[in-house]
Design a protein around this motif. Structure first.
Motif, PDB file in Angstrom:
ATOM      1  N   SER A 295       1.828 -21.912 -10.139  1.00 53.18           N
ATOM      2  CA  SER A 295       1.938 -23.334  -9.838  1.00 53.18           C
ATOM      3  C   SER A 295       1.308 -23.638  -8.481  1.00 53.18           C
ATOM      4  CB  SER A 295       3.410 -23.753  -9.816  1.00 53.18           C
ATOM      5  OG  SER A 295       4.069 -23.140  -8.709  1.00 53.18           O
ATOM      6  N   ARG A 296       1.276 -24.901  -8.140  1.00 55.72           N
ATOM      7  CA  ARG A 296       0.783 -25.305  -6.817  1.00 55.72           C
ATOM      8  C   ARG A 296       1.649 -24.698  -5.717  1.00 55.72           C
ATOM      9  NH1 ARG A 296      -0.058 -31.606  -6.012  1.00 55.72           N
ATOM     10  NH2 ARG A 296      -1.531 -31.148  -7.705  1.00 55.72           N
ATOM     11  N   THR A 297       2.955 -24.628  -5.987  1.00 54.53           N
ATOM     12  CA  THR A 297       3.875 -24.031  -5.015  1.00 54.53           C
ATOM     13  C   THR A 297       3.560 -22.559  -4.798  1.00 54.53           C
ATOM     14  OG1 THR A 297       5.649 -25.568  -5.572  1.00 54.53           O
ATOM     15  CG2 THR A 297       6.294 -23.505  -4.513  1.00 54.53           C
ATOM     16  N   ASP A 298       3.302 -21.828  -5.897  1.00 55.70           N
ATOM     17  CA  ASP A 298       2.969 -20.408  -5.784  1.00 55.70           C
ATOM     18  C   ASP A 298       1.732 -20.207  -4.919  1.00 55.70           C
ATOM     19  OD1 ASP A 298       5.050 -19.431  -7.488  1.00 55.70           O
ATOM     20  OD2 ASP A 298       3.888 -20.083  -9.230  1.00 55.70           O
ATOM     21  N   ARG A 299       0.724 -21.031  -5.131  1.00 60.72           N
ATOM     22  CA  ARG A 299      -0.506 -20.902  -4.361  1.00 60.72           C
ATOM     23  C   ARG A 299      -0.281 -21.254  -2.892  1.00 60.72           C
ATOM     24  NH1 ARG A 299      -4.789 -19.866  -7.445  1.00 60.72           N
ATOM     25  NH2 ARG A 299      -4.592 -20.177  -9.697  1.00 60.72           N
ATOM     26  N   ALA A 300       0.575 -22.235  -2.644  1.00 58.76           N
ATOM     27  CA  ALA A 300       0.868 -22.612  -1.260  1.00 58.76           C
ATOM     28  C   ALA A 300       1.610 -21.499  -0.533  1.00 58.76           C
ATOM     29  CB  ALA A 300       1.705 -23.894  -1.247  1.00 58.76           C
ATOM     30  N   VAL A 301       2.532 -20.839  -1.227  1.00 51.92           N
ATOM     31  CA  VAL A 301       3.269 -19.722  -0.623  1.00 51.92           C
ATOM     32  C   VAL A 301       2.312 -18.585  -0.283  1.00 51.92           C
ATOM     33  CG1 VAL A 301       4.988 -17.932  -1.073  1.00 51.92           C
ATOM     34  CG2 VAL A 301       5.474 -20.295  -1.699  1.00 51.92           C
ATOM     35  N   ALA A 302       1.396 -18.265  -1.192  1.00 49.24           N
ATOM     36  CA  ALA A 302       0.424 -17.199  -0.959  1.00 49.24           C
ATOM     37  C   ALA A 302      -0.492 -17.540   0.211  1.00 49.24           C
ATOM     38  CB  ALA A 302      -0.385 -16.949  -2.222  1.00 49.24           C
ATOM     39  N   GLU A 303      -0.951 -18.785   0.279  1.00 56.25           N
ATOM     40  CA  GLU A 303      -1.821 -19.205   1.376  1.00 56.25           C
ATOM     41  C   GLU A 303      -1.095 -19.134   2.715  1.00 56.25           C
ATOM     42  OE1 GLU A 303      -3.151 -23.072   0.284  1.00 56.25           O
ATOM     43  OE2 GLU A 303      -4.383 -22.358  -1.399  1.00 56.25           O
ATOM     44  N   SER A 304       0.185 -19.479   2.716  1.00 52.27           N
ATOM     45  CA  SER A 304       0.974 -19.408   3.945  1.00 52.27           C
ATOM     46  C   SER A 304       1.112 -17.965   4.426  1.00 52.27           C
ATOM     47  CB  SER A 304       2.364 -20.011   3.710  1.00 52.27           C
ATOM     48  OG  SER A 304       3.187 -19.857   4.848  1.00 52.27           O
ATOM     49  N   ALA A 305       1.300 -17.042   3.483  1.00 49.81           N
ATOM     50  CA  ALA A 305       1.405 -15.631   3.846  1.00 49.81           C
ATOM     51  C   ALA A 305       0.102 -15.129   4.458  1.00 49.81           C
ATOM     52  CB  ALA A 305       1.765 -14.802   2.612  1.00 49.81           C
ATOM     53  N   LEU A 306      -1.038 -15.571   3.906  1.00 49.31           N
ATOM     54  CA  LEU A 306      -2.337 -15.184   4.463  1.00 49.31           C
ATOM     55  C   LEU A 306      -2.501 -15.708   5.885  1.00 49.31           C
ATOM     56  CD1 LEU A 306      -4.666 -15.786   1.371  1.00 49.31           C
ATOM     57  CD2 LEU A 306      -4.135 -13.587   2.437  1.00 49.31           C
ATOM     58  N   GLU A 307      -2.103 -16.929   6.108  1.00 48.30           N
ATOM     59  CA  GLU A 307      -2.235 -17.531   7.437  1.00 48.30           C
ATOM     60  C   GLU A 307      -1.359 -16.797   8.451  1.00 48.30           C
ATOM     61  OE1 GLU A 307      -1.324 -21.628   6.925  1.00 48.30           O
ATOM     62  OE2 GLU A 307      -3.173 -22.070   5.819  1.00 48.30           O
ATOM     63  N   ARG A 308      -0.153 -16.453   8.047  1.00 49.23           N
ATOM     64  CA  ARG A 308       0.768 -15.799   8.966  1.00 49.23           C
ATOM     65  C   ARG A 308       0.259 -14.427   9.418  1.00 49.23           C
ATOM     66  NH1 ARG A 308       7.131 -16.751   7.642  1.00 49.23           N
ATOM     67  NH2 ARG A 308       7.215 -18.899   8.402  1.00 49.23           N
ATOM     68  N   LEU A 309      -0.537 -13.792   8.576  1.00 47.95           N
ATOM     69  CA  LEU A 309      -1.055 -12.464   8.911  1.00 47.95           C
ATOM     70  C   LEU A 309      -2.518 -12.511   9.327  1.00 47.95           C
ATOM     71  CD1 LEU A 309       0.921 -10.505   6.253  1.00 47.95           C
ATOM     72  CD2 LEU A 309       0.823  -9.918   8.664  1.00 47.95           C
ATOM     73  N   ASP A 310      -2.976 -13.699   9.737  1.00 51.66           N
ATOM     74  CA  ASP A 310      -4.322 -13.848  10.274  1.00 51.66           C
ATOM     75  C   ASP A 310      -5.382 -13.410   9.262  1.00 51.66           C
ATOM     76  OD1 ASP A 310      -6.131 -14.584  12.232  1.00 51.66           O
ATOM     77  OD2 ASP A 310      -6.140 -12.612  13.197  1.00 51.66           O
ATOM     78  N   LEU A 311      -5.156 -13.780   7.978  1.00 44.23           N
ATOM     79  CA  LEU A 311      -6.048 -13.366   6.897  1.00 44.23           C
ATOM     80  C   LEU A 311      -6.670 -14.543   6.142  1.00 44.23           C
ATOM     81  CD1 LEU A 311      -3.847 -10.507   5.393  1.00 44.23           C
ATOM     82  CD2 LEU A 311      -6.074 -10.189   6.483  1.00 44.23           C
ATOM     83  N   ALA A 312      -6.441 -15.756   6.603  1.00 43.82           N
ATOM     84  CA  ALA A 312      -6.950 -16.924   5.871  1.00 43.82           C
ATOM     85  C   ALA A 312      -8.470 -16.870   5.719  1.00 43.82           C
ATOM     86  CB  ALA A 312      -6.524 -18.213   6.576  1.00 43.82           C
ATOM     87  N   GLY A 313      -9.165 -16.373   6.729  1.00 47.04           N
ATOM     88  CA  GLY A 313     -10.619 -16.288   6.667  1.00 47.04           C
ATOM     89  C   GLY A 313     -11.144 -15.195   5.760  1.00 47.04           C
ATOM     90  N   PHE A 314     -10.226 -14.356   5.237  1.00 45.04           N
ATOM     91  CA  PHE A 314     -10.617 -13.249   4.357  1.00 45.04           C
ATOM     92  C   PHE A 314     -10.282 -13.527   2.894  1.00 45.04           C
ATOM     93  CE2 PHE A 314      -9.989 -11.419   8.511  1.00 45.04           C
ATOM     94  CZ  PHE A 314     -10.956 -10.435   8.633  1.00 45.04           C
ATOM     95  N   SER A 315      -9.817 -14.718   2.576  1.00 40.62           N
ATOM     96  CA  SER A 315      -9.250 -14.977   1.246  1.00 40.62           C
ATOM     97  C   SER A 315     -10.214 -14.659   0.104  1.00 40.62           C
ATOM     98  CB  SER A 315      -8.785 -16.431   1.135  1.00 40.62           C
ATOM     99  OG  SER A 315      -9.874 -17.319   1.335  1.00 40.62           O
TER     100      SER A 315
END
Length: 264
Positions: free
Chosen positions: A112-132
């Motif tokens: 769902s949209r919520t699932d994707r938002a949770v995953a994106e938040s986890a990436l941001e918290r670990l400084d990985l958003a630019g590696f998605s």
């Protein structure tokens, strides 16, 4: 009630006993570090708690017996970060982290949209958003370690098991990851059980420690109680000095053996 409670846990691998009646009690929201020399059974204990290895004795998470739970139910309660995770090289970072949402998906298995938002938040918290969009096979060992932790955070389980989470990380990312886990523990009530080789790091972050030696509990308590010079010498065969960091937590320094130089 303890978030995680183990009583009389015994594990055999290839008919060889690895754990010999281990007891463990971790309060909800606490950080508990499992220490011990190589081969002590630290990783085996985590695998028994998460349900990967069959065991004798009783292991309960949130009051529920782990051995009686389905894999999906266990994954909602416990997130596990292994020491050497196997990552598919052709999968992207975002695809892999999104797998952490699998225990929460409905019958059709569609995120769902919520699932994707949770995953994106986890990436941001670990400084990985630019590696998605990067393939896992093109990442360094330290980067992959953070990706695996991001997947575990996306799982949103109440108990987080970390097997040597800092092994492949440089000093800055070690601190970043451990600080993040500590923040989640404080803000979201996450219960953490980790194995760590670095005794000083364990003393800095964990509320209580369990020292395993040859598959049995040799000591359990606060860092000051467990990490004494005599106990470290006896169980690690290491010469150390233990200092106070000024806030009541021990810092362990190796002491170099003195050699006589030429001409002395």
């Amino acid at each position: 009630m303890s978030a995680v409670k183990a009583a009389g846990v015994r594990v055999r691998l290839d008919r060889r006993p690895i754990l010999h009646g281990v007891d463990l009690a971790v309060a909800s929201g606490a950080w508990h570090a499992v220490l011990g020399p190589n081969g002590a059974g630290k990783s085996t204990l985590l695998k028994a708690i998460v349900g990967i290895l069959p065991h004798e004795g009783d292991i309960r998470v949130g009051g529920e017996a782990v051995a009686k739970l389905s894999a999906k139910h266990r994954a909602r309660l416990i997130a596990y970060v292994p020491q050497q995770p196997q990552l598919p090289g052709d999968m992207t970072v975002s695809e892999y982290v999104l797998l952490g949402r699998t225990p929460h998906l409905g019958y059709l298995g569609v995120e769902s949209r919520t699932d994707r938002a949770v995953a994106e938040s986890a990436l941001e918290r670990l400084d990985l958003a630019g590696f998605s969009g990067r393939r896992l096979g093109a990442m360094s060992g330290g980067e992959r370690q953070r990706v695996v932790l991001a997947r575990a955070l996306a799982q949103q389980a109440g108990v987080l098991l970390l097997d040597e989470p800092t092994t492949a990380l440089d000093l800055g990312h070690q601190q970043q990851v451990l600080d993040l886990v500590d923040e989640l523990r404080a803000t979201e009530g996450l219960t953490v059980i980790s194995t760590l080789h670095d005794l000083s790091l364990a003393a800095q972050y964990a509320d209580e420690l369990t020292l395993l030696v040859e598959g049995a509990v040799a000591a359990c308590g606060t860092a000051r109680e467990v990490l004494t010079e005599q106990r470290i010498a006896e169980n690690y065969g290491a010469r150390v000095r233990v200092f106070d960091d000024g806030e009541g937590r021990p810092v362990i320094h190796l002491i170099r053996e003195k050699h006589h130089g030429y001409g002395e």
